[in-house]
Design an enzyme around this catalytic site. Structure first.
Site, PDB file in Angstrom:
ATOM      1  N   LEU A  22       0.852  -1.189   0.000  1.00  0.00           N
ATOM      2  CA  LEU A  22       0.000   0.000   0.000  1.00  0.00           C
ATOM      3  C   LEU A  22       0.886   1.236   0.000  1.00  0.00           C
ATOM      4  CD1 LEU A  22      -2.617  -1.159   2.664  1.00  0.00           C
ATOM      5  CD2 LEU A  22      -2.666  -1.488   0.186  1.00  0.00           C
ATOM      6  N   ARG A  23       0.901   1.943  -1.116  1.00  0.00           N
ATOM      7  CA  ARG A  23       1.752   3.119  -1.262  1.00  0.00           C
ATOM      8  C   ARG A  23       1.010   4.356  -0.763  1.00  0.00           C
ATOM      9  NH1 ARG A  23       6.098   3.339  -4.909  1.00  0.00           N
ATOM     10  NH2 ARG A  23       6.015   5.550  -4.419  1.00  0.00           N
TER      11      ARG A  23
ATOM     12  N   ARG B 146       6.614   6.390   0.696  1.00  0.00           N
ATOM     13  CA  ARG B 146       7.938   6.577   0.119  1.00  0.00           C
ATOM     14  C   ARG B 146       8.417   8.031   0.087  1.00  0.00           C
ATOM     15  NH1 ARG B 146      10.503   2.983   0.560  1.00  0.00           N
ATOM     16  NH2 ARG B 146       9.822   1.437  -0.970  1.00  0.00           N
TER      17      ARG B 146
ATOM     18  N   HIS C 179      17.419   2.798  -2.711  1.00  0.00           N
ATOM     19  CA  HIS C 179      17.174   2.934  -4.147  1.00  0.00           C
ATOM     20  C   HIS C 179      18.271   3.777  -4.784  1.00  0.00           C
ATOM     21  CE1 HIS C 179      13.315   2.315  -2.113  1.00  0.00           C
ATOM     22  NE2 HIS C 179      12.916   1.688  -3.214  1.00  0.00           N
TER      23      HIS C 179
ATOM     24  N   LYS D 127      16.128  -4.411   1.259  1.00  0.00           N
ATOM     25  CA  LYS D 127      15.689  -4.243  -0.133  1.00  0.00           C
ATOM     26  C   LYS D 127      16.590  -3.228  -0.839  1.00  0.00           C
ATOM     27  CE  LYS D 127      11.873  -2.571  -2.990  1.00  0.00           C
ATOM     28  NZ  LYS D 127      10.587  -1.831  -3.005  1.00  0.00           N
TER      29      LYS D 127
ATOM     30  N   GLN E 221       8.944  -2.699 -14.394  1.00  0.00           N
ATOM     31  CA  GLN E 221       8.051  -3.574 -13.622  1.00  0.00           C
ATOM     32  C   GLN E 221       7.203  -4.444 -14.563  1.00  0.00           C
ATOM     33  OE1 GLN E 221       4.892  -1.943 -10.860  1.00  0.00           O
ATOM     34  NE2 GLN E 221       6.589  -2.212  -9.431  1.00  0.00           N
TER      35      GLN E 221
END
Length: 234
Positions: free
Chosen positions: A40-41, A73, A132, A159, A220
């Site tokens: 859930l962003r 994010r 990232h 991650k 993606q």
């Protein structure tokens, strides 16, 4: 052993569906397409308040029974959050009791990051510490250092998503993944790294992120395509 909800990541990698709008309906679609976990962003969902977010998660659980990752994010890590950092962290902490995992950036302020991790650990919620690099792919040694740092910071899963600009970059991501002893999620972003979303789990990546329709990250792959490929490999 590492799990997100009841999904055992030691048995097989999880396909994570990114939910960035119309969460209740898209969660049902993701479930039908074969997702194992929902991300859930919150930086994209624009909930009016915590109560709305809680009710939406309740609807998702009734409709899908899939475990959820809460992510809010940072812009520097590719997100769209426009509020203050205090508010971003507060939302993550407030939503922890209603999800099975939380994603917090390695680049976040250490004190703020530690608050999220401590709250998640206290609630028995899995912690993903993420990093990232949208500009390129570091060396294998540097990627391993980043992943180790994410574990040292308190991540149950480290991650790392990097931008691949060559086949060698993708090979380096796979090498770094294979060398890690603790649970990781690794992604070589971009068109040239697209296949890493299928191949990286073979080298130890515990999560792979897919799209319902439109990709929310470079390279993606759609959920049903990931499912078909991973069913052959696992």
């Amino acid at each position: 052993m590492v799990k997100i909800g009841n999904f055992d990541l030691d048995e097989k990698p999880a396909i994570v569906s990114v939910i960035d709008d119309d969460p209740a309906e898209n969660a049902k679609a993701a479930n039908w397409l074969g997702a194992n976990v929902l991300e859930l962003r919150f930086d994209l969902l624009n909930f009016s308040d915590l109560e709305e977010a809680k009710k939406t998660i309740e609807r998702i659980k009734v409709n899908t029974n899939l475990p959820c990752i809460a992510t809010n994010r940072l812009q520097s890590d590719g997100g769209k959050w426009e509020g203050s950092e205090d508010d971003r962290i507060k939302l993550l902490i407030d939503i922890i009791p209603f999800v099975e995992a939380v994603d917090i950036e390695l680049s976040a302020d250490e004190e703020q990051r530690n608050k999220v991790i401590a709250a998640a650990k206290a609630a028995g919620v899995t912690v993903i510490v993420s990093a990232h690099d949208f500009d390129g792919t570091p060396s294998v040694d540097i990627m391993k250092k980043i992943l180790n740092h994410a574990h040292e910071a308190g991540g149950d899963i480290a991650k790392l998503a990097v931008m691949a600009k060559s086949k060698q970059d993708v090979l380096n991501v796979l090498q770094a993944t294979a060398d890690m002893e603790k649970p990781v999620c690794t992604i070589a972003m971009g068109e040239i790294g697209k296949h890493s979303r299928i191949v990286a789990p073979c080298y130890g990546s515990r999560l792979t992120y897919g799209a319902i329709a439109q990709a929310v990250a470079p390279g993606q792959i759609k959920i049903h395509e990931l499912k078909s490929a991973l069913e052959i490999l696992f």
